[in-house]
Enzyme design. Structure first.
Site, short mmCIF file in Angstrom:
data_model
loop_
_atom_site.label_atom_id
_atom_site.label_comp_id
_atom_site.label_asym_id
_atom_site.label_seq_id
_atom_site.Cartn_x
_atom_site.Cartn_y
_atom_site.Cartn_z
N HIS A 129 0.82 -1.22 0.00
CA HIS A 129 0.00 0.00 0.00
C HIS A 129 0.85 1.26 0.00
O HIS A 129 0.33 2.35 -0.25
CB HIS A 129 -0.92 0.00 1.23
N ASP A 135 3.49 9.45 -0.71
CA ASP A 135 2.32 8.65 -0.32
C ASP A 135 2.13 7.53 -1.32
O ASP A 135 2.32 7.75 -2.53
CB ASP A 135 1.06 9.54 -0.30
P1 ADP Z 1 -3.14 6.37 4.89
O1 ADP Z 1 -3.47 5.00 4.44
O2 ADP Z 1 -1.68 6.65 4.88
O3 ADP Z 1 -3.74 6.74 6.20
P2 ADP Z 1 -5.01 7.43 2.83
O4 ADP Z 1 -5.30 8.83 2.45
O5 ADP Z 1 -4.80 6.52 1.68
O6 ADP Z 1 -3.76 7.43 3.84
O7 ADP Z 1 -6.23 6.85 3.64
C1 ADP Z 1 -6.70 7.48 4.75
C2 ADP Z 1 -8.12 7.00 5.03
O8 ADP Z 1 -8.43 7.28 6.38
C3 ADP Z 1 -9.16 7.74 4.20
O9 ADP Z 1 -10.24 6.90 3.94
C4 ADP Z 1 -9.56 8.89 5.11
O10 ADP Z 1 -10.88 9.35 4.91
C5 ADP Z 1 -9.40 8.30 6.48
N1 ADP Z 1 -8.91 9.33 7.41
C6 ADP Z 1 -7.68 9.87 7.45
N2 ADP Z 1 -7.61 10.82 8.40
C7 ADP Z 1 -8.82 10.89 8.95
C8 ADP Z 1 -9.39 11.71 9.98
N3 ADP Z 1 -8.68 12.63 10.63
N4 ADP Z 1 -10.69 11.51 10.26
C9 ADP Z 1 -11.41 10.59 9.61
N5 ADP Z 1 -10.94 9.80 8.64
C10 ADP Z 1 -9.65 9.94 8.30
O1 F6P Z 2 -2.17 2.55 4.20
C1 F6P Z 2 -0.95 2.58 4.85
C2 F6P Z 2 -1.06 2.16 6.29
O2 F6P Z 2 0.19 1.99 6.81
C3 F6P Z 2 -1.78 0.87 6.53
O3 F6P Z 2 -1.01 -0.27 6.37
C4 F6P Z 2 -2.20 1.09 7.92
O4 F6P Z 2 -3.20 0.26 8.34
C5 F6P Z 2 -2.61 2.55 7.92
O5 F6P Z 2 -1.68 3.15 7.07
C6 F6P Z 2 -2.70 3.14 9.32
O6 F6P Z 2 -1.56 2.89 10.09
P1 F6P Z 2 -1.54 1.98 11.41
O7 F6P Z 2 -2.15 0.67 11.05
O8 F6P Z 2 -0.11 1.90 11.79
O9 F6P Z 2 -2.37 2.69 12.42
#
Ligand code: ADP
Ligand code: F6P
Length: 461
Positions: free
Chosen positions: A157, A365
């Site tokens: 991912h 990212d």
């Molecule tokens: P990562 O996997 O690194 O967290 P992504 O942008 O791909 O980054 O995915 C983040 C997911 O988590 C999205 O579905 C987003 O809506 C959710 N998310 C991230 N931050 C928040 C937050 N502060 N409140 C609610 N949902 C969140």
């Molecule tokens: O999408 C990337 C990622 O590292 C996932 O593998 C993971 O579940 C998510 O971000 C949130 O991080 P964590 O599982 O360490 O809270």
């Protein structure tokens, strides 16, 4: 039809909201296909034995959840130490934040072996196994060593960095060799795939033996890019429900005289939050017409707080937001509303829709699903504008966004100004193109195309 067995470190009850791209995407996939979701329970047993852990199996609708407890020593070495202290920073090009300790690698191997042992006991011969993310790279190799002959796929991912960066990990050969135990390895972008290809050709003298097939270490693995998407329809349906409409109304009412900008992220150094806040300060400085009219809503979900670099980024962010509000704010207007929390998922579409501009500006990212959620939530007749980092995987697919270099504070501020000033026709054109693309390549496309490719592939041992 084979049963689908999904394995990831982070599990989430598919019926409940989650933050993090992996949990959100897999929850939505499994809700449709049914199957088993195997992973860490989220529980750390203080006085447990390393390499041991209780497994709890329960049913959540059509999904069987198999949740494994970890002891404190394992969790510390595997999750905090190796996955988030080595792999996460290095894979996000941050060698300066990586801490290499041999004990952590030992814990990483031990937990992957534990996962393999517990999983083996649940498997049926024709199960299709789909393993996710950097926590579990060696899991297929461990399963193979225990005699598992099932088809196994892996999806990364997060980004895969270039060879010269990967090679800084002391155990990089072992790690990359482990990928050859899979039948199929999926990456987020063509750029990540290219890095894989360069690495295995240079470091493991791998040969390409067919379309997207690599041969090394007496094994053949297929590797391809499968950019992850969101469930656009489901997210739009959520946007029509009461909670999202209420959030939209109250936000618009509260900020009736303002243009809103939104940032939604896990509080992670890869997300470029301080850079974003500095670009917003530059906007207020260079384009003073935005003072009193533009407000940035930044929601940052608490994440990995036991890893030092995360505590540092939190302090930096709080101090930056405080200083900008102190310098520019007055009784009528505060430039930044910073919230250190997770917003309920059902409220998110309403929040996105109430905003004129989204700032999705990570320094690096894998994909970034927030960019896609923002587009899905917009009013097609009056859509907001996406300002997107060229270093997010999403930039490969979302060229109609305003692409920025987040390290370039001035350039990012200019792009934000462009977004705030963009005429309706141009906003509609850009948005329509983005929406069509995220609809075509949604989470179901991602899941279907990965699993179909996996079903057709077989590694030659
Ligand atoms: P990562 O996997 O690194 O967290 P992504 O942008 O791909 O980054 O995915 C983040 C997911 O988590 C999205 O579905 C987003 O809506 C959710 N998310 C991230 N931050 C928040 C937050 N502060 N409140 C609610 N949902 C969140
Ligand atoms: O999408 C990337 C990622 O590292 C996932 O593998 C993971 O579940 C998510 O971000 C949130 O991080 P964590 O599982 O360490 O809270």
């Amino acid at each position: 039809m084979s049963r689908l067995v999904v394995v990831s470190n982070r599990l989430a009850d598919p019926r409940k909201p989650a933050a993090g791209g992996l949990a959100v995407a897999l929850g939505e996939t499994l809700k449709r296909t049914g199957g088993v979701w195997f992973g860490w329970s989220g529980k750390v047993v203080e006085d447990g034995t390393p390499g041991e852990g209780a497994l709890h199996v329960s049913q959540a609708g059509s999904v069987t959840l198999a949740e494994l407890d970890l002891c404190a020593e394992d969790h510390d070495a595997y999750y905090r130490g190796y996955a988030n202290g080595v792999l996460w920073p290095v894979f996000h090009y941050r060698l300066d934040l990586a801490h290499f300790e041999s004990g952590h690698l030992g814990g990483y191997r031990r937990v992957n072996q534990l996962f393999a042992r517990k999983l083996m006991a649940l498997l049926k011969p024709d199960d299709l196994i789909w393993i996710h993310d950097y926590h579990l790279i060696p899991l297929a190799a461990e399963l193979r060593a225990m005699g598992c002959g099932n088809r196994i796929g892996f999806f990364l991912h997060i980004p895969l960095p270039p060879q010269q960066i990967l090679a800084a990990i002391p155990s990089h050969e072992w790690l990359m060799r482990a990928l050859f135990a899979y039948d199929l390895v999926g990456f987020q972008t063509e750029a990540d795939l290219l890095h894989f290809s360069h690495y295995v050709k240079a470091e493991a003298t791998a040969e390409t033996v067919g379309v997207s097939q690599f041969r090394a270490f007496n094994s053949t693995v297929q590797a391809k890019a499968f950019p992850i998407g969101i469930d656009v329809e489901d997210f739009q349906r959520l946007g029509c429900a009461r909670e999202a409409r209420e959030t939209f109304e109250t936000t618009r009412k509260e900020y009736s005289r303002r243009r809103l900008l939104i940032g939604v992220d896990r509080l992670d150094y890869s997300k470029g939050l301080p850079h974003r806040i500095r670009a917003f300060r530059e906007l207020l400085q260079q384009y003073p017409e935005n003072r009193h009219s533009a407000t940035l809503l930044q929601v940052a979900s608490p994440s990995r707080e036991d890893v030092d670099a995360y505590a540092d980024i939190q302090r930096e962010l709080e101090s930056l937001c405080g200083s900008i509000n102190g310098d520019y704010g007055d009784f009528e207007w505060m430039p930044i509303r910073y919230m250190h929390r997770t917003v309920a998922r059902k409220r998110l579409p309403g929040l996105y829709r109430a905003c004129a501009v989204a700032l999705v500006t990570p320094l690096r990212d894998g994909m970034n699903l927030v960019a896609k959620e923002f587009v899905a939530a917009q009013d097609e007749e009056d859509p907001g504008v996406l300002v997107l980092s060229r270093f997010a995987g999403a930039a490969e697919q979302m060229k109609e966004a305003l692409l920025v270099n987040p390290y370039d504070t001035h350039g990012t501020a200019q792009a934000i100004q462009h977004a705030l000033q963009m005429p309706l026709e141009e906003r509609k054109e850009r948005h329509a193109a983005l929406l069509a693309r995220i609809r075509e390549f949604d989470v179901h496309w991602w899941c279907r195309s990965f699993l179909q490719t996996l079903e057709q592939s077989r590694s030659e041992a």
